[in-house]
Motif scaffolding. Structure first.
Motif, PDB file in Angstrom:
ATOM      1  N   THR A 352       0.828  -1.208   0.000  1.00 40.99           N
ATOM      2  CA  THR A 352       0.000   0.000   0.000  1.00 40.99           C
ATOM      3  C   THR A 352       0.859   1.254   0.000  1.00 40.99           C
ATOM      4  O   THR A 352       0.588   2.216  -0.735  1.00 40.99           O
ATOM      5  CB  THR A 352      -0.915  -0.006   1.242  1.00 40.99           C
ATOM      6  OG1 THR A 352      -1.694  -1.194   1.242  1.00 40.99           O
ATOM      7  CG2 THR A 352      -1.831   1.200   1.248  1.00 40.99           C
ATOM      8  N   ARG A 355       2.288   2.190  -3.418  1.00 39.60           N
ATOM      9  CA  ARG A 355       1.317   2.846  -4.293  1.00 39.60           C
ATOM     10  C   ARG A 355       1.119   4.297  -3.870  1.00 39.60           C
ATOM     11  O   ARG A 355       1.070   5.208  -4.704  1.00 39.60           O
ATOM     12  CB  ARG A 355      -0.020   2.097  -4.236  1.00 39.60           C
ATOM     13  CG  ARG A 355       0.024   0.685  -4.794  1.00 39.60           C
ATOM     14  CD  ARG A 355       0.174   0.708  -6.316  1.00 39.60           C
ATOM     15  NE  ARG A 355      -0.868   1.465  -6.952  1.00 39.60           N
ATOM     16  CZ  ARG A 355      -2.085   0.978  -7.253  1.00 39.60           C
ATOM     17  NH1 ARG A 355      -2.374  -0.291  -6.947  1.00 39.60           N
ATOM     18  NH2 ARG A 355      -2.989   1.732  -7.858  1.00 39.60           N
ATOM     19  N   ILE A 372      -6.712   7.445  -7.351  1.00 46.01           N
ATOM     20  CA  ILE A 372      -5.955   6.228  -7.012  1.00 46.01           C
ATOM     21  C   ILE A 372      -6.915   5.250  -6.336  1.00 46.01           C
ATOM     22  O   ILE A 372      -7.613   5.608  -5.379  1.00 46.01           O
ATOM     23  CB  ILE A 372      -4.785   6.552  -6.058  1.00 46.01           C
ATOM     24  CG1 ILE A 372      -3.852   7.554  -6.724  1.00 46.01           C
ATOM     25  CG2 ILE A 372      -4.041   5.293  -5.682  1.00 46.01           C
ATOM     26  CD1 ILE A 372      -2.765   8.042  -5.815  1.00 46.01           C
ATOM     27  N   LEU A 374      -7.318   1.445  -4.431  1.00 47.17           N
ATOM     28  CA  LEU A 374      -6.632   0.334  -3.771  1.00 47.17           C
ATOM     29  C   LEU A 374      -7.660  -0.684  -3.306  1.00 47.17           C
ATOM     30  O   LEU A 374      -8.825  -0.341  -3.058  1.00 47.17           O
ATOM     31  CB  LEU A 374      -5.814   0.838  -2.565  1.00 47.17           C
ATOM     32  CG  LEU A 374      -4.644   1.781  -2.892  1.00 47.17           C
ATOM     33  CD1 LEU A 374      -4.056   2.313  -1.606  1.00 47.17           C
ATOM     34  CD2 LEU A 374      -3.588   1.072  -3.713  1.00 47.17           C
TER      35      LEU A 374
END
Length: 660
Positions: A352, A355, A372, A374
């Motif tokens: 994580t 990113r 973004i 996730l």
């Protein structure tokens, strides 16, 4: 490798951070608590405790043999009194003494090998010395002296037995079975045996004389009662031990010997009752034989109990060692699971973070792309939603921060300049060396070092109309406000002296009112302690509350003048007239007077130790014969050496006066 951690990574991604920490912390806390409490605190201590007991039990075996050998030699010595010419008894006595000596040497060798781990060397040497004296002087000593040394050796073996029980933890066993078994071999059975020895000795005397005296009858009654009490206590204690023991075999092993001892003891007491009856015929030989049989049974029971106690200790060590191994296995298993989950947690977080780090670099470079996304369901997933807002506000924030930093730099420069001016003002108003040299009667030297840019300490030296006036004070706190109050006090003192105010009460009260009103106007909580010292023709007049005045007389003796009752802190109350007093002392040629602030006595080193008054006095006594400058420098050097690299927390001020 990645596939191996995939299940754990998936699990961590489904949990929020509190859930992750709760899961991992619980798994981690369980083995840690077990290791810390059970493994370290309980298991190791108890194993060491029990191993020391086993060593004590092994040490008691030869000690028990030594006691028995001394008993035997003592009994034979008593029989020799009535059969002195008998070669058989002479040989028996030599054999018994030789046996006791051999056992004693074996015990000494064992004690040396153990390096006195049970702290028995002192007691053992006492036995050795007593026995050596008895052996060396046997041919020349009277029977009474021999009896004294035999009894002393017996008593010393009892003391050594008690010492072994104490230092080997036998008397501290937390389990009732082992505790009462230990009590039996350390106290009860040795006392029973000693009582039986005295009964046999008394029986030999009665048998030889074929009559019993009133004293002997009373002694037998006492011994019979003691024997009964000891055996009853032994029986009760061993019954508790049997009931508290986890092993039913103990009763089977020991009860037969115990019952035989109780029966023979009971029979012996009956015979003693008959013998001590006023109408009894004197036939002690039967109870002597019964006492001898009882003595052998008590020795056998003592040996059996020692073996049982050793078995209990060994079993306890095996149990604790096994539990220790199980705890280690359990901890290793749980720790492995915890490590596995921590690695998975780390990998999940790092995926994580990578990113987010990539997105953050794009935003800080001025590029704002699409949203973004996730897969995480934890709090890190919420961070992404704030990135676009942060990017927009980031540039504006940086501009504002830059502007504020420039403003702060300007303010810091201005404040530093103001503090530097205040510091210079303080230095400018301090008395100069040339002023101090003009004072005829006194050799004066002063020192002041603030802990910060601006300090709160004050001292001044003035000469006017044949009088020398010295002031020293300490404003609460440090910094600009304290420095302002210090300058205010200095100015006020000089003004009052300039207008000719010599009365100490009016002088200090006027000074107090000035500081009180000005600090109220400043809305400042500052106050200060201040002492004024007036010198004229060898007389010192002291007023005002501050640290004590230290006088070093010509013989090096320290004299302290407490100022607590001579004044009151300035700036706390509008009127301090009732508190002001004056004290007068004489300063003779070569004597020294010292004024100081608490920055000296309360200076601390890296070990958080204070310099203190005693060290201050010592350095003054060592250097009082030198000049004021040299005394001052000696004190400051000693204080700085004491502080070493530790930060100076308070202003340091010192004034040294020496009568020429």
């Amino acid at each position: 490798m990645k596939n191996f951690f995939r299940p754990a990574i998936y699990l961590m991604n489904q949990l929020k951070y509190p859930q992750k920490f709760i899961l991992i912390t619980m798994l981690l806390a369980l083995p840690l608590s077990l290791i810390t409490y059970l493994f370290l605190l309980e298991t190791n201590i108890r194993i060491n405790f029990t191993e020391r007991q086993t060593y004590g039990i092994k040490y008691l075996q030869p000690l028990r043999e030594l006691r028995g050998a001394i008993f035997e030699a003592y009994l034979i010595e008593q029989e020799l009194k009535y059969n002195f010419s008998s070669e058989q008894y002479q040989n028996k006595r030599k054999d018994a003494n030789q046996k006791a000596s051999e056992i004693l040497q074996m015990l000494i060798a064992r004690d040396r090998r153990s390096r006195n781990s049970l702290q028995t060397s002192t007691k053992l040497n006492e036995i050795k010395n007593t026995w050596q004296k008895l052996e060396e002087n046997y041919q020349i000593w009277s029977p009474e002296t021999k009896d004294v040394f035999y009894n002393r050796a017996i008593a010393q073996t009892s003391e050594l037995t008690a010492k072994v029980g104490e230092t080997s933890n036998l008397v501290l066993d937390p389990y009732l079975d082992a505790y009462y078994f230990s009590d039996a071999i350390l106290a009860k059975l040795p006392e029973i045996q000693r009582t039986l020895i005295e009964i046999k000795i008394l029986g030999n005397s009665i048998n030889h004389n074929q009559e019993i005296t009133p004293e002997e009858r009373g002694k037998l009654v006492q011994l019979s009662g003691s024997l009964k009490d000891y055996t009853e206590d032994l029986s009760r204690n061993l019954e508790v031990a049997f009931n508290q023991s986890n092993s039913p075999d103990l009763r089977l092993k020991l009860d037969r010997y115990l019952q035989e001892l109780l029966i023979t003891t009971k029979q012996l007491n009956k015979q003693l009752d008959l013998l001590t009856s006023p109408y009894a015929n004197v036939q002690p030989i039967s109870y002597i034989n019964q006492a001898d049989r009882t003595l052998k049974l008590s020795s056998q029971l003592e040996k059996e109990i020692s073996q049982v106690l050793n078995e209990i200790s060994q079993a306890r060590i095996r149990y604790l060692t096994t539990r220790q191994q199980l705890i280690i296995i359990f901890v290793l298993l749980i720790s492995g699971i915890v490590v596995y989950l921590w690695i998975a947690f780390y990998k999940a977080v790092m995926l994580t973070v990578e990113r987010l780090d990539e997105a953050a670099k794009q935003m800080t470079s001025g590029f704002v792309g699409g949203n973004i996304t996730l897969e995480n369901k934890d709090e890190l997933g919420q961070v992404v939603e704030s990135f676009n807002k942060i990017a927009t506000a980031l540039r504006h924030s940086n501009e504002e921060i830059t502007r504020l930093n420039k403003r702060l730099e300007t303010e810091n420069l201005r404040m530093s300049a103001e503090l530097e001016i205040a510091r210079q003002l303080q230095e400018m108003i301090l008395p100069k060396q040339e002023e101090l040299k003009q004072i005829a009667d006194l050799d004066i030297s002063g020192f002041m070092a603030p802990a910060h840019e601006v300090g709160g300490d004050y001292y001044d030296v003035l000469q006017q109309n044949g009088k020398v006036r010295i002031g020293i004070g300490d404003v609460t706190g440090h910094g600009l406000e304290s420095g302002v109050v210090m300058i205010m006090a200095q100015t006020a003192v000089r003004t009052l002296l300039a207008v000719g105010e010599n009365d100490p009460v009016k002088f200090l009260n006027a000074l107090n009112q000035i500081i009180y009103r000005n600090t109220n106007r400043m809305k400042s909580p500052k106050n200060m302690t201040l002492s004024l010292l007036e010198y004229e023709a060898g007389i010192l007049r002291l007023s005002g509350q501050h640290e004590e005045l230290i006088l070093v007389r010509n013989n090096g003796k320290i004299e302290r003048i407490d100022t607590f009752d001579l004044g009151f802190p300035l700036g706390l109350e509008p009127d301090i007239t009732p508190f002001i007093q004056q004290e007068e002392v004489t300063l003779r040629s070569g004597e020294v007077a010292v004024l100081y602030t608490d920055g000296i006595t309360e200076a601390v080193n890296s070990q958080n130790e204070m310099y203190g008054l005693e060290r201050f006095y010592a350095i003054l006594q060592k250097n009082y014969h030198q000049s004021a400058d040299e005394i001052r420098q000696a004190v400051i050097d000693d204080v700085m050496s004491f502080i070493d690299e530790q930060k100076v927390f308070d202003d340091i001020t010192l004034v040294v006066m020496k009568q020429r």
